[in-house]
Design a protein around this motif. Structure first.
Motif, short mmCIF file in Angstrom:
data_model
loop_
_atom_site.label_atom_id
_atom_site.label_comp_id
_atom_site.label_asym_id
_atom_site.label_seq_id
_atom_site.Cartn_x
_atom_site.Cartn_y
_atom_site.Cartn_z
N PHE A 206 0.84 -1.20 0.00
CA PHE A 206 0.00 0.00 0.00
C PHE A 206 0.88 1.24 0.00
N PHE A 207 0.43 2.29 -0.75
CA PHE A 207 1.26 3.49 -0.85
C PHE A 207 0.40 4.72 -1.17
N CYS A 208 0.98 5.89 -0.95
CA CYS A 208 0.31 7.15 -1.22
C CYS A 208 0.10 7.33 -2.72
N PRO A 209 -1.10 7.69 -3.17
CA PRO A 209 -1.36 7.85 -4.61
C PRO A 209 -0.55 8.98 -5.24
N ALA A 210 -0.11 9.95 -4.44
CA ALA A 210 0.61 11.10 -4.99
C ALA A 210 2.10 10.86 -5.13
N CYS A 211 2.76 10.50 -4.01
CA CYS A 211 4.22 10.38 -4.04
C CYS A 211 4.72 8.94 -4.05
N LYS A 212 3.81 7.97 -3.97
CA LYS A 212 4.13 6.54 -3.97
C LYS A 212 4.82 6.08 -2.69
N GLY A 213 4.92 6.96 -1.69
CA GLY A 213 5.56 6.57 -0.44
C GLY A 213 4.65 5.74 0.45
N THR A 214 5.25 5.00 1.36
CA THR A 214 4.48 4.14 2.26
C THR A 214 4.38 4.72 3.67
N ASN A 215 4.87 5.93 3.85
CA ASN A 215 4.86 6.56 5.17
C ASN A 215 3.58 7.39 5.35
N PHE A 216 2.47 6.69 5.59
CA PHE A 216 1.20 7.39 5.79
C PHE A 216 0.50 6.85 7.03
N VAL A 217 -0.41 7.68 7.57
CA VAL A 217 -1.14 7.30 8.77
C VAL A 217 -2.63 7.45 8.52
N GLN A 218 -3.41 6.70 9.28
CA GLN A 218 -4.86 6.78 9.17
C GLN A 218 -5.38 7.76 10.21
N GLY A 219 -6.36 8.58 9.85
CA GLY A 219 -6.89 9.54 10.81
C GLY A 219 -8.22 10.11 10.36
N LYS A 220 -8.71 11.05 11.15
CA LYS A 220 -9.96 11.73 10.86
C LYS A 220 -9.64 13.16 10.40
N LEU A 221 -10.30 13.62 9.34
CA LEU A 221 -10.11 14.97 8.83
C LEU A 221 -11.25 15.88 9.30
N ILE A 222 -10.90 17.11 9.56
CA ILE A 222 -11.89 18.13 9.92
C ILE A 222 -11.86 19.23 8.86
N GLU A 223 -13.03 19.53 8.27
CA GLU A 223 -13.13 20.64 7.31
C GLU A 223 -13.84 21.80 7.99
N HIS A 224 -13.15 22.94 8.07
CA HIS A 224 -13.71 24.14 8.66
C HIS A 224 -14.39 24.94 7.56
N PHE A 225 -15.70 25.11 7.67
CA PHE A 225 -16.46 25.75 6.59
C PHE A 225 -16.05 27.21 6.35
N LYS A 226 -15.74 27.94 7.42
CA LYS A 226 -15.51 29.38 7.28
C LYS A 226 -14.29 29.71 6.44
N CYS A 227 -13.19 29.00 6.67
CA CYS A 227 -11.96 29.31 5.93
C CYS A 227 -11.58 28.23 4.93
N GLY A 228 -12.30 27.10 4.94
CA GLY A 228 -12.03 26.04 3.98
C GLY A 228 -10.89 25.13 4.34
N ASN A 229 -10.31 25.27 5.54
CA ASN A 229 -9.19 24.42 5.94
C ASN A 229 -9.64 22.97 6.11
N VAL A 230 -8.82 22.06 5.60
CA VAL A 230 -9.04 20.62 5.79
C VAL A 230 -7.74 20.03 6.31
N SER A 231 -7.76 19.52 7.54
CA SER A 231 -6.55 18.91 8.11
C SER A 231 -6.96 17.89 9.16
N ILE A 232 -5.98 17.17 9.69
CA ILE A 232 -6.29 16.09 10.61
C ILE A 232 -6.85 16.63 11.92
N GLU A 233 -7.60 15.79 12.60
CA GLU A 233 -8.29 16.19 13.83
C GLU A 233 -7.32 16.72 14.87
#
Length: 305
Positions: A206-233
């Protein structure tokens, strides 16, 4: 007791039981112990160990927060159909769910609260089987029986490859063992085989679709409606958006939560599913799923060998 040639993977929701098991296993001489507290993390860790050439024994909590034991077992068996999985649960062995798990390929069952002597007996049995396999008996039937005995389930294709027995001869041996009620047929097992050497000893990668690296983690993302930020919890410290520093209060009004996403630690890419290809253990060939060969063959399980 000498150290184990296998790594141990504990997939357990309770930290207290995890620490207890690690202490027990250390007393038994097992030093290489990995731990996970969810089914998804356990399957990924098992896959990583297999890619590193480490055959691991799995201690699996029947009740996990994200998946049930049968789902975890299915994920592990997809990686290695002859994996050793030991269930640990406070449920009765007569419970229909537990019986289904045992029929589904679980190697053994340990009752909670887990006792040192019970765990010791289980691992001594596993070591004895491993030492017998390492003796490499010369006869076809001996090799076949040992692989059947040491596997909770195994496909005809994998048995043929492991035992190095001609298919016609293998069919005759298996038919005789089946007639003697020593083994039983299971449902067919569909497996990926190598595009180069046809081996079924292949592992998912398994690997990242963008850089093909295997150094990824599973988590929950939070999207802030006001500024559009999307990042991990975890980036929303004290419920404040890391981009605009505004506090998020009400889900659906201020923000939304996106579960089960992955974040690449190398390039920062966020994705719902990792990309996947396969690596052949036998010849080290790497190939994508769309080019994979598929082999379907009968599954077998020992009954009284």
């Amino acid at each position: 007791m000498t150290g184990s040639k296998n790594d141990i993977l504990i997939i357990e929701d309770s930290m207290a039981i995890t620490l207890l098991l690690r202490d027990f296993l250390k007393k038994l001489g097992y030093e290489n112990v990995k731990t996970c507290d969810s089914g998804k993390a356990g399957i990924q860790t098992f896959s990583d160990l297999e890619k590193d050439g480490k055959r691991s024994i799995v201690l699996l909590d029947f009740h996990l927060p994200d998946m049930d034991a049968n789902e975890v077992m299915a994920g592990i068996f997809a990686i290695r159909p002859d994996a050793k999985i030991i269930l640990e649960t406070a449920d009765s062995k007569s419970d229909e769910q537990i019986k289904n798990a045992m029929r589904g390929g679980a190697y053994l069952y340990i009752e909670k609260p887990i006792r040192y002597e019970n765990l010791k007996n289980v691992f001594e049995t596993l070591e004895q089987e491993q030492s017998i396999l390492e003796e490499k008996p010369s006869g076809d039937i001996e090799r076949i029986i040992l692989h059947l005995k040491s596997s909770s389930r195994i496909s005809f294709a994998r048995l043929a490859e492991y035992s190095k027995t001609e298919k016609d001869l293998l069919e005759n041996h298996l038919l005789r063992l089946e007639n003697e009620k020593k083994i039983m047929k299971l449902s067919e097992i569909k497996e990926v085989s190598c595009t180069q050497c046809d081996s079924v000893r292949v592992l998912p990668n398994f690997f990242c679709p963008a850089c093909k690296g295997t150094n990824f983690v599973q988590g929950k993302l939070i999207e802030h409606f006001k500024c559009g930020n999307v990042s991990i919890e975890d980036s929303y410290k004290e419920n404040k958006c890391p981009k605009c520093q505004k506090e998020i209060k009400i889900m659906g009004v201020d923000y939304k939560s996106i579960d089960n996403y992955y974040i690449c630690s190398d390039c920062g890419n966020k994705f719902s599913d990792p990309s996947q290809d396969y690596i052949c253990v036998k010849c080290n060939n790497r190939f994508p799923l769309e080019k994979a060969k598929w082999v379907t063959s009968t599954g077998y399980k020992s009954v009284s060998l």
